[in-house]
Design an enzyme around this catalytic site. Structure first.
Site, mmCIF file in Angstrom:
data_model
loop_
_atom_site.group_PDB
_atom_site.id
_atom_site.type_symbol
_atom_site.label_atom_id
_atom_site.label_comp_id
_atom_site.label_asym_id
_atom_site.label_seq_id
_atom_site.Cartn_x
_atom_site.Cartn_y
_atom_site.Cartn_z
ATOM 1 N N TYR A 40 13.037 26.806 -22.830
ATOM 2 C CA TYR A 40 12.817 27.651 -23.899
ATOM 3 C C TYR A 40 13.773 26.954 -24.947
ATOM 4 O O TYR A 40 13.409 27.290 -25.976
ATOM 5 C CB TYR A 40 13.284 29.183 -23.607
ATOM 6 C CG TYR A 40 12.383 30.024 -22.966
ATOM 7 C CD1 TYR A 40 11.178 29.776 -22.534
ATOM 8 C CD2 TYR A 40 12.486 31.393 -23.127
ATOM 9 C CE1 TYR A 40 10.434 30.483 -21.892
ATOM 10 C CE2 TYR A 40 11.832 32.406 -22.458
ATOM 11 C CZ TYR A 40 10.682 31.837 -21.955
ATOM 12 O OH TYR A 40 9.881 32.918 -21.423
ATOM 13 N N GLY A 41 14.491 26.243 -24.672
ATOM 14 C CA GLY A 41 15.731 25.953 -25.607
ATOM 15 C C GLY A 41 15.095 24.967 -26.849
ATOM 16 O O GLY A 41 15.782 25.091 -27.741
ATOM 17 N N CYS A 71 18.754 34.913 -20.200
ATOM 18 C CA CYS A 71 18.540 33.670 -20.834
ATOM 19 C C CYS A 71 19.164 33.709 -22.194
ATOM 20 O O CYS A 71 18.667 34.845 -22.965
ATOM 21 C CB CYS A 71 16.911 33.365 -21.150
ATOM 22 S SG CYS A 71 16.581 32.090 -22.155
ATOM 23 N N CYS A 189 24.618 29.080 -21.633
ATOM 24 C CA CYS A 189 23.000 29.089 -21.009
ATOM 25 C C CYS A 189 23.341 29.407 -19.485
ATOM 26 O O CYS A 189 24.105 28.595 -18.839
ATOM 27 C CB CYS A 189 22.879 27.456 -21.235
ATOM 28 S SG CYS A 189 21.112 27.211 -20.476
HETATM 29 N N1 DGL Z 1 18.578 29.628 -19.320
HETATM 30 C C1 DGL Z 1 18.222 29.167 -20.711
HETATM 31 C C2 DGL Z 1 19.545 29.880 -21.611
HETATM 32 O O1 DGL Z 1 20.378 30.751 -21.125
HETATM 33 C C3 DGL Z 1 18.143 28.313 -21.447
HETATM 34 C C4 DGL Z 1 17.013 27.147 -20.433
HETATM 35 C C5 DGL Z 1 15.716 26.977 -21.253
HETATM 36 O O2 DGL Z 1 16.002 26.009 -22.220
HETATM 37 O O3 DGL Z 1 14.578 27.421 -20.822
HETATM 38 O O4 DGL Z 1 19.411 29.542 -22.691
#
Ligand code: DGL
Length: 271
Positions: A40-41, A71, A189
């Site tokens: 998602y980042g 997240c 993250c």
């Molecule tokens: N686990 C996600 C977060 O805490 C980021 C991972 C992603 O980029 O999907 O920001």
């Protein structure tokens, strides 16, 4: 059930830490990882918002009364809008919690004197300025230095095979923060909590590293204690259900390593 949502497998580490707490382990949990659309980042804020809302709608549809958006990127780019507009209108009795505010509170409780803080996060989280805003709300004079670490998530999703490349990359990402003379570092993250040991190894001992697997369980316990009207609605049969939008090799392996048994992960569609 308590829903735990993450873009991928990072949130599993949060769930694992929650389950280590005896009281919290009694509740029923439904884990959802959107592995198909991660990371998602590096997505646009609109995409992250839509993905997060889809996940929340799905988890509510499965009966979750309380959802933890584990997240950080989702929390940073969607939570406020979801809590203030959507939730109030459609599910006023249910709750969605993020990870940013509890993390900020923990840092300032543990290190009230801190003046220079580093944030290691995804591009989406850094660009949202959410951490900066939340820290400044409580401590105006704090200096917050942010650093993106875009290659960490794919490496962590690879599991152990990704580890040999990790240290060099960490040194590169942490260098700019060290130059700013940070006193503490927040792993902002969920994925990074999986490599906190390696991160602590490349940093000087004097820098305290805050990892969310050590924060969120405690904050969840406090929340449930303070909100008996929500706590009452959560089943206590110790059920765990694991769902993902793609059952990647890394996800299966990490789940098995974490929970010390073969975990049944069910494939679901979000849109
Ligand atoms: N686990 C996600 C977060 O805490 C980021 C991972 C992603 O980029 O999907 O920001």
């Amino acid at each position: 059930m308590i829903g735990i949502f993450d873009s991928g497998l990072g949130g599993l580490n949060i769930l694992r830490a929650i389950l280590k707490n005896k009281k919290l382990s009694a509740y029923n949990y439904l884990y959802l990882g959107d592995n198909l659309r991660m990371p998602y980042g590096s997505r646009s804020p609109e995409a992250v918002f839509n993905f997060t809302l889809e996940a929340i709608k799905y988890l509510f549809g499965r009966g979750c009364q309380l959802i933890i958006v584990a997240c950080n990127t989702s929390s940073a780019l969607s939570l406020r809008k979801i809590q203030q507009k959507w939730l109030k209108k459609f599910f006023p009795q249910r709750r969605v919690l993020g990870v940013i505010r509890p993390t900020v509170e923990e840092v300032l409780e543990k290190k009230p004197e801190i003046s220079r803080l580093g944030i290691l996060a995804t591009k989406g989280t850094v660009n949202s300025l959410s951490y900066l805003r939340e820290f400044k709300k409580i401590k105006k004079e704090i200096k917050v230095y942010q650093q993106i670490a875009p290659l960490l998530v794919p490496i962590i999703e690879e599991g152990k095979e990704g580890l040999p490349c990790l240290k060099g990359l960490l040194k590169k990402y942490l260098q700019p923060l060290l130059r700013k003379k940070i006193e503490s570092l927040v792993l902002a993250c969920t994925h990074y909590s999986l490599v906190k040991k390696e991160i602590r190894e490349v940093l000087p001992k004097r820098i305290k590293v805050f990892s969310q697997d050590e924060i969120i369980p405690k904050k969840l316990a406090i929340y449930l204690n303070n909100h008996p009207e929500i706590e009452r609605k959560i089943g206590r049969q110790g059920k765990r259900i694991f769902l993902a939008t793609d059952i990647s090799f890394g996800l299966k392996k990490t789940a098995k390593d974490f929970f010390k048994e073969e975990i049944e992960i069910k494939l679901i569609k979000l849109q």
